[in-house]
Design a protein around this motif. Structure first.
Motif, mmCIF file in Angstrom:
data_model
loop_
_atom_site.group_PDB
_atom_site.id
_atom_site.type_symbol
_atom_site.label_atom_id
_atom_site.label_comp_id
_atom_site.label_asym_id
_atom_site.label_seq_id
_atom_site.Cartn_x
_atom_site.Cartn_y
_atom_site.Cartn_z
ATOM 1 N N SER A 339 0.826 -1.215 0.000
ATOM 2 C CA SER A 339 0.000 0.000 0.000
ATOM 3 C C SER A 339 0.859 1.264 0.000
ATOM 4 N N THR A 340 1.980 1.263 0.731
ATOM 5 C CA THR A 340 2.848 2.442 0.758
ATOM 6 C C THR A 340 3.532 2.634 -0.588
ATOM 7 N N PHE A 341 3.905 1.553 -1.241
ATOM 8 C CA PHE A 341 4.513 1.636 -2.570
ATOM 9 C C PHE A 341 3.545 2.309 -3.547
ATOM 10 N N ARG A 342 2.276 1.934 -3.476
ATOM 11 C CA ARG A 342 1.284 2.549 -4.361
ATOM 12 C C ARG A 342 1.040 4.008 -3.969
ATOM 13 N N LYS A 343 1.018 4.270 -2.661
ATOM 14 C CA LYS A 343 0.790 5.629 -2.189
ATOM 15 C C LYS A 343 1.894 6.572 -2.641
ATOM 16 N N ALA A 344 3.106 6.036 -2.814
ATOM 17 C CA ALA A 344 4.238 6.856 -3.257
ATOM 18 C C ALA A 344 4.221 7.101 -4.758
ATOM 19 N N ALA A 346 3.905 4.676 -7.336
ATOM 20 C CA ALA A 346 4.349 3.595 -8.209
ATOM 21 C C ALA A 346 3.286 2.506 -8.264
ATOM 22 N N SER A 347 3.502 1.521 -9.111
ATOM 23 C CA SER A 347 2.535 0.430 -9.259
ATOM 24 C C SER A 347 3.266 -0.861 -9.591
ATOM 25 N N ASP A 348 2.543 -1.954 -9.467
ATOM 26 C CA ASP A 348 3.030 -3.292 -9.827
ATOM 27 C C ASP A 348 4.352 -3.650 -9.145
ATOM 28 N N PRO A 349 4.414 -3.579 -7.827
ATOM 29 C CA PRO A 349 5.654 -3.985 -7.149
ATOM 30 C C PRO A 349 5.836 -5.498 -7.179
ATOM 31 N N ARG A 350 7.078 -5.902 -7.024
ATOM 32 C CA ARG A 350 7.406 -7.322 -6.881
ATOM 33 C C ARG A 350 7.988 -7.547 -5.491
ATOM 34 N N GLY A 400 -1.446 -6.706 -3.558
ATOM 35 C CA GLY A 400 -1.066 -5.796 -4.629
ATOM 36 C C GLY A 400 0.311 -6.020 -5.210
ATOM 37 N N PHE A 401 0.956 -7.133 -4.873
ATOM 38 C CA PHE A 401 2.230 -7.460 -5.513
ATOM 39 C C PHE A 401 1.961 -8.214 -6.809
ATOM 40 N N GLY A 402 2.659 -7.826 -7.866
ATOM 41 C CA GLY A 402 2.466 -8.503 -9.142
ATOM 42 C C GLY A 402 3.159 -9.841 -9.213
ATOM 43 N N GLN A 403 4.231 -9.995 -8.484
ATOM 44 C CA GLN A 403 5.021 -11.221 -8.505
ATOM 45 C C GLN A 403 5.645 -11.433 -7.136
ATOM 46 N N VAL A 404 5.758 -12.693 -6.732
ATOM 47 C CA VAL A 404 6.411 -13.054 -5.475
ATOM 48 C C VAL A 404 7.536 -14.031 -5.792
ATOM 49 N N PRO A 455 1.363 -7.685 -13.954
ATOM 50 C CA PRO A 455 0.477 -6.673 -13.371
ATOM 51 C C PRO A 455 -0.058 -7.118 -12.018
ATOM 52 N N ALA A 456 -0.156 -6.181 -11.110
ATOM 53 C CA ALA A 456 -0.693 -6.475 -9.784
ATOM 54 C C ALA A 456 -2.214 -6.420 -9.826
ATOM 55 N N LEU A 457 -2.833 -6.932 -8.784
ATOM 56 C CA LEU A 457 -4.285 -6.945 -8.680
ATOM 57 C C LEU A 457 -4.810 -5.505 -8.669
ATOM 58 N N ALA A 458 -5.818 -5.251 -9.500
ATOM 59 C CA ALA A 458 -6.339 -3.890 -9.624
ATOM 60 C C ALA A 458 -7.014 -3.424 -8.342
ATOM 61 N N ASN A 459 -7.685 -4.338 -7.654
ATOM 62 C CA ASN A 459 -8.381 -4.002 -6.411
ATOM 63 C C ASN A 459 -7.833 -4.862 -5.278
ATOM 64 N N PRO A 460 -6.756 -4.436 -4.655
ATOM 65 C CA PRO A 460 -6.141 -5.243 -3.583
ATOM 66 C C PRO A 460 -7.093 -5.440 -2.413
ATOM 67 N N VAL A 461 -6.845 -6.516 -1.661
ATOM 68 C CA VAL A 461 -7.671 -6.831 -0.502
ATOM 69 C C VAL A 461 -6.823 -6.718 0.756
#
Length: 651
Positions: A339-344, A346-350, A400-404, A455-461
């Motif tokens: 969530s902090t990565f998106r708030k900053a 950016a998108s689609d973190p791994r 919200g991570f695109g890859q693990v 791509p990460a999940l569009a609507n994270p839970v």
């Protein structure tokens, strides 16, 4: 009170944006220093003195901790932004990742439960030869040393340590409480002239010690010997290895804190019921042998447990949970990072999951001498890599991570990680989790930089709940259109399939189901099933007398998984005497088929008819039947007072 993040660009080797970090995390950031641990240490001391600080440097954590003590400031927190984000080919674009790491450092970590272990310093050294005797001499001034050699030697008495001879048949225990069983035991006879004399060999000797130093060079005494506290091994042919083992042994005296890694809830365990084995995943996986069978559930020896976490990752009902830290803390860390990565911005973190030692060192080397981590790869350090199971993997994807990616360490339980990865990918509907098995920092960088973006999940839970609840929530978010997802064998989710032609509705499976997934209907012969509760432990299939049950590993993502559905039902049988409904029609007919005319007690029509009666009518018929094998003699007549008086001679 807002915490202060002390920033330093390490002699200009990384780019830091204090304003962006403050906006994304809510931290108050200092001006960026260049040499906070050297030329600007006085300025660092002023920031520390203000209290409630986090230092953006892990390398000099000891220096800043000592500096905080000098200025009477509370101990600061630490976060490594340089090695994990700032140093690298994409370090200039790593501000969102730095913000995520800084936000994670703000999370409170629950205290680790521990137990005290006391070692009095009694040490047993195993082996023969001069190298063993020299090790005993080195330790004799610190520990109470006894050498156990395989054959009698010409060692002279009075050397400061004891020497015995024998065959160590069995050893058990851990640091502070090893239990030893020795055969052909011989002791040195002190006194006399000439060669050393020994007592006659005896079997069945028992002893105990606090530390074992094994210099035999053969097989280990315990499984996973490197994880057994108090047990040290070294190759007797390697002097450096022996010296290190001797040094480690010399430190094993006193009172130590042992973490209580896992927690067991016996009432949830599905290990066994009625002496019929069901789930044994933790028993089969535990590398140290800390888990044993204890009737209907398992038992865990906390002193032997090494905290690998594999049992918690595999436990279907969640009876074993990792407690150092709890799984809720891991879920919170994942949510905060994403969530902090998106708030900053950016998108689609791994996500790169690694252990605290091997993985951290590999990332540090990659940052200092190689390309470093990509700007979208956020590292997550965990204490138990094998405990990062499918629930945590799915939670990361759903957050919200695109890859693990999981960086395997040399001592990781690779088979467990492979199983959990396959299960997570099946539930996610794509290859969202991968294992990285490299030993070179450059190979790690090449793997991460060469990976295709996902791509990460569009609507994270938000991952809240138990591991099973979060797994289901994540799978439903990742595959919103799917109704049922097929899973690999040995998955802890699935359905029960019943062969209705073979099932007699004996309901033995219902009485033993440890999770209550199978149920009956008190009003009619019926076998009911709730899929969400099924653990796929296999107990129902094992105890079914008709072999009518098979397991189907799958994940039902619909709400129907929470409802009880009928797997098999029949009309009840009506008592031939009173008409009361009891049992099932097929069961009564099958019993009649097997017993009528084939058993001596059911050779006449009256006895056969009893099979078709309810409990009450059967008792009545049995009581009034002729040639009843349970019939006693006729009841004697009641004696009255007149009878007693007539028998008296004086009357």
């Amino acid at each position: 009170m807002t915490k202060t993040l002390i920033l330093c660009d390490c002699l200009g080797s990384q780019t830091l944006d204090g304003a962006a970090l403050s906006k994304a995390t809510g931290l108050r950031c200092t001006s960026v220093m260049s040499h906070a641990c050297g030329a600007q240490i006085a300025e660092s001391a002023q920031h520390l003195a203000s209290g409630d600080t986090i230092v953006a440097c892990q390398q000099e954590a000891r220096l800043f901790s000592d500096l905080a003590d000098e200025v009477d400031a509370p101990a600061p927190g630490f976060v490594d932004l340089r090695d994990r984000a700032g140093w690298g080919d994409e370090g200039a674009d790593a501000t969102p990742k730095m913000a995520a790491l800084a936000a994670e450092a703000l999370l409170p970590m629950p205290p680790e439960p521990t137990i005290d272990i006391t070692s009095a310093g009694t040490c047993l050294i195993l082996g023969d030869g001069d190298i063993v005797l020299q090790a005993a001499r080195d330790l004799a001034d610190i520990l109470a040393v006894t050498v156990l050699c395989a054959t009698p030697s010409d060692t002279q008495p009075g050397s400061g340590f004891d020497v015995v001879c024998g065959n160590l048949r069995r050893a058990s225990g851990t640091l502070g409480q090893f239990d030893l069983h020795i055969d052909h035991f011989q002791q040195m006879i002190a006194g006399g002239r000439g060669a050393t004399q020994w007592t006659q060999p005896k079997d069945g000797a028992r002893s105990n010690c606090n530390v074992i130093l094994d210099l035999r060079g053969g097989s280990a005494l315990f499984p996973a010997p490197e994880k057994r506290d108090g047990y040290l091994r070294a190759d007797p042919g390697s002097q450096p290895a022996v010296a290190k083992a001797v040094l480690d042994a010399s430190q094993m005296i006193g009172t130590f804190e042992k973490p209580l890694y896992v927690r067991l809830e016996p009432s949830l365990c599905a290990h066994s019921r009625a002496e019929q084995t069901a789930c044994s995943k933790c028993l089969d996986t535990c590398p140290t042998g800390a888990i044993t069978s204890a009737g209907d559930h398992v038992a865990i020896d906390p002193l032997i447990c090494a905290g690998c976490g594999a049992c918690a990752a595999l436990c279907p009902p969640g009876a074993i949970t990792y407690d150092a830290p709890p799984v809720a803390t891991v879920f919170n860390r994942l949510h905060t990072l994403a969530s902090t990565f998106r708030k900053a911005g950016a998108s689609d973190p791994r996500l790169l999951v690694h252990d605290e030692t091997y993985g951290t060192e590999l990332i540090t080397l990659a940052a200092r001498y190689g390309r470093g981590l990509p700007a979208d790869v956020i590292p997550l350090s965990v204490s138990a890599l094998s405990g990062f199971g499918h629930a945590e993997m799915l939670a990361a994807l759903a957050c919200g991570f695109g890859q693990v990616s999981v960086l395997i360490a040399p001592r990781s339980e690779t088979d467990v990680l492979a199983h959990e990865t396959a299960l997570a990918n099946a539930m996610a509907g794509r290859t969202g989790v991968t294992l990285i098995d490299v030993a070179d920092p450059d190979a790690l960088c090449d793997t991460l930089y060469g990976a295709d973006p996902a791509p990460a999940l569009a609507n994270p839970v938000l991952p809240l709940g138990t591991r099973r609840q979060v797994s289901r929530l994540a799978a439903k978010a990742l595959q919103p259109e799917a109704a049922t997802v097929a899973l690999p064998d040995a998955a802890p989710y699935g359905a029960v399939l019943v062969d209705t032609d073979a099932c007699t509705l004996c309901l033995s499976c219902v009485s033993l189901c440890p999770a209550g997934a199978l149920g009956d209907n008190p009003d009619k012969p019926q076998l009911r099933f709730q899929e969400d509760a099924c653990l796929q432990c296999g107990l129902c299939a094992n105890i079914c007398p008709e072999q009518a049950i098979t397991l189907a590993p799958q994940m039902n993502l619909t709400d129907a998984a929470f409802d009880q559905r009928v797997l098999h039902e029949e009309d009840p049988f009506a008592c031939v005497e009173c008409g009361t409904l009891f049992g099932s029609k097929s069961t009564v007919e099958r019993i009649m088929e097997k017993l009528a005319g084939n058993h001596a007690m059911f050779s006449n029509p009256q006895a056969i008819r009893m099979i078709q009666m309810c409990d009450n009518c059967r008792i009545q018929a049995q009581y009034h039947s002729q040639n009843n094998p349970f019939t006693s003699k006729d009841r004697p007549a009641v004696r009255t007072t007149d009878d007693y008086l007539s028998d008296r001679k004086d009357h």
